[in-house]
Design a protein around this motif. Sequence first.
Motif, short mmCIF file in Angstrom:
data_model
loop_
_atom_site.label_atom_id
_atom_site.label_comp_id
_atom_site.label_asym_id
_atom_site.label_seq_id
_atom_site.Cartn_x
_atom_site.Cartn_y
_atom_site.Cartn_z
N GLN A 129 0.83 -1.21 0.00
CA GLN A 129 0.00 0.00 0.00
C GLN A 129 0.86 1.25 0.00
OE1 GLN A 129 -2.02 -0.45 3.67
NE2 GLN A 129 -2.38 -2.59 3.21
N VAL B 32 -2.90 3.69 -15.07
CA VAL B 32 -3.28 3.25 -13.71
C VAL B 32 -4.80 3.29 -13.54
CG1 VAL B 32 -1.16 4.04 -12.59
CG2 VAL B 32 -3.07 5.60 -12.85
N ASP C 59 -5.83 4.73 -7.75
CA ASP C 59 -4.39 4.89 -7.56
C ASP C 59 -3.97 6.29 -7.98
OD1 ASP C 59 -4.27 2.35 -6.68
OD2 ASP C 59 -3.22 1.51 -8.40
N ASP D 79 1.32 -2.65 -7.31
CA ASP D 79 0.96 -1.50 -6.49
C ASP D 79 2.08 -0.49 -6.32
OD1 ASP D 79 -1.47 -2.55 -6.23
OD2 ASP D 79 -1.32 -3.12 -4.13
N LYS E 155 2.28 3.31 -7.66
CA LYS E 155 1.89 4.56 -6.99
C LYS E 155 3.11 5.31 -6.49
CE LYS E 155 -1.16 2.28 -4.42
NZ LYS E 155 -2.12 2.02 -3.34
N GLU F 228 -4.52 8.76 -5.32
CA GLU F 228 -3.50 8.67 -4.27
C GLU F 228 -2.18 9.28 -4.73
OE1 GLU F 228 -2.89 4.91 -2.13
OE2 GLU F 228 -4.96 4.47 -2.66
#
Lengths: 282, 267, 358
Positions: free
Chosen positions: A228, C236, C240, C220, C223, C243
């Motif tokens: 994350q 993407v 994402d 991931d 990002k 973010e």
Amino acid sequence: MSESRRWRWSNLYLIAVFAIMYAPIFYLMAYSFNSGGTMHGYDGFTLDWYREVFADTRLLIIVLNTLVIALLSGLLSTVLGVLGALAIHEARRRRTKNALLSFNNVLIVSPDVIIGASFLILFTMIGIRLGFVSVLLAHIAFSVPIVVLMVLPKLQEMSPTLIDAARDLGASRWQVLTGVVLPFIKPGIFAGFFMALTYSLDDFAVTFFVTGNGFSTLSVEIYSRARQGISLSINALSTLIFLFTMLLVAGYYFLTRRSGTGAQAAAGRGGAARGAAKEGTP
Amino acid sequence: MSARSRNLFLVPYTLWIVLFVAAPIALIAYRSLFDVEGALTLDNYARFFTPVYLRMTVSSFWYALLITLFSLLVAYPAAWALTRAKHKQLWLLLIILPTWINLLLKVYAFLGIFGTYGSVNQLLELVGIGTQQILFTDFSFVFVSVYIFIPFMILPIFNALEELNPSLVFAARDLGASAWTTFAKVVFPLTIDGVKAGCQAVFIPALSLFMITRLVAGNRVITLGTAIEQHFLVTQDWGMGSTIAVFLILVMVAIMFAAGQRKGVIR
Amino acid sequence: MKSLIRSFAAILVVALGCLYLTSWLNSSQGYSGANTLTIYNWGDYIDPELLEEFQEETGITVIYQTFDSNEAMMTKIQQGGTTYDVAMPSEYAIDKMKQEGLLLPIDHARLPNLKHIDERFLDLRFDPGNGYSVPYFWGTVGIVYNPELVPDGLVFDSWDDLWDPRLGNGLMLVDGAREVIGFGLNSLGYSLNDTNEAHLQEALAKLQKLTPNVKAIVGDEIKMLLANEEATAGVVWSGDAAEIMDENDKLDYVIPKEGSNVWFDNMVIPRTARNLDGAYRFMDFMLEPEHAARNAEYVGYSTPNKDAVPLLPEEIRSDERFYPPPQLTSRLEVYDNLGKRMLSHYNELFLEFKMHRK
């Protein structure tokens, strides 16, 4: 003169190798004090990430889970592995011996993904609930062969006359085992336990496959948290773990040095490979 | 000891073998005979021999070879230097220690170190070479893989060197052999078992690397391990994944035999 | 021998001590009580404050667990042995899970707040009549780019802009077969659910020409990498993108005009659920407009809750990149469940694309 120069060169090389081995680890540790929040650009010193680690009960539970799994699987796989090594050592027919050894080595050389996937199929078929038990079983399963490989060379080193002598003196089979064989192979047993612990603490892929129901170990948790976007509390946690293992290693080193078993135990993984190699050569 | 006690040792161990070694292999082999829709077929094996998978196999072998070679080149001198160091057992432990830090974390650290604005590029900028693309290149992939496998290469070689009788080296030198001749004709042949063990310990896992192909090589390197992971976790085509796994198991067995004797290998 | 037994006993004591401590911690946190609700969601995909409020309001202890791919989640639910009460899969996964009988039907009478969901997001092809799922978030697939680094004239309003040679090794793609093959198809004017072999091969050939521009195909981590300006542009998911732009406000997001994918994450009740009552209470709690708005603000994804949208800050709800106007949404397609065989084929094409070297 030339001898000492060579000595310096070899040390320099060793230091270079160590610098590279530890560079990413120190990089992680350095950023655990970064108030910036990312592993990118150093903003200032902070201990917030360490506070976060200690405030996170779930993380503490996971650390404990990881320890419990490592210790229990280490213990049980050591028992199983010692029995296995004895079984292989005592096998009379070469073919039996070789077959047992090959089976033993399969899990060591199999990619983690295959082990994890096949265990998942297996546990599902048997009907074991995913969680603590399935993870523990999987860890025991993949740690057994390494213990076998650690214990075998020690068994080989043992001279048969030692056992014959004990038998001649009237010792029972059980007495020979507990009084002669086990004390002799003790360094191998400890090395095996040590390696099983390492494998268990290190494993990610297999655990990832067979865990469930809220049970998690550190590497799985790190994986899901790191994906994350990295939180520096993970850096802080790994710093703590690293320092802790450093302490353990230092303690272990001085303890074993005192009792003189350090050499074999430390040479762990390599010794195992060599031992198994010996097993194959007549 | 007698047959009876032998049988007793064998019972739990055989049980373990049957449950956790034989059964999983059998399950994998069995799975490889089914296609995605659960029909019995040999299609997966036919598919394995199409250009996509053959190319993947070739590139896996190529990278595994490179990784093994570089690991050996770095590890042999390091192991040699270790045998000559003071407190060598402590140094050896220190070589094992980095393997206890979660692999993923180390890889993430490398992302930071090799990145466009990372430490290495800052250094290159400082010495006037300028920013280079390091991450997501073959170089970074091989470098990080070698980094991961180095301890597994050093240990067996270290053990072999430790067993080497130093008087043999002195004898060779006394007889007028050069340092290189001594190494090539005496030291290396005598430690070949350690080298073989180390190479196996690196080569087989290197064939099936999967995490760092994505993180460090940006999926520009595809190995058989990547394909297995994809089939098990993404497409859920477990049959095809198992087929590749069967192939890897066969390769593994072949390597174990090719190495002369049956050798134990450390992953 | 004695020392062996002693050490083993010591290890056992330590292990059991840890085990006891864990169970004590677990129970003191309420993790092992009877009144618990296990939620299985994507990482960082809910406002933790809402979870706390829910626990206070209902007295139910929430165990929050995360997965990182629909496939991993399905595997865990499918093989049983787990007890998840609520999960949040994406739409194509729901179709599959339904077919495999992994979901329990949803009783709309127990979800009074369902009325707040925009009709556009109800009764979709993957779950007609919403018999098994309730929308949680939705979004698109598009291009994030750094206007400062992009060559002149490129605004990425078309997928073809990705092929611009001036981009030179500056592009990152998300590691998804459907996404990448999908935009390949879209750029040729085909549907991203196309199964025509000739079209797929055409898309692959076109994608292989993209290789010189592709720096990396990552998960991931994309990002972090894009926010750190490791690349000029990236394909993407919109979530994402939100973010990334939150981290680095220099970046911008567009949905190319040829069309793209629109996706939904939905709340479902897996077959394995134990606390059905808790599951309904939780779902209804999340459908409450005020809660949905706060959740959308925290997560940064687009909410399907029409009564929650007005509660969002002006700059969020008027952002056409994340709440695109209807004329744009009409060009977006939902992924169909193409079947396992086709998915496998897509994946093999994707592997072929990854292996292609310029």
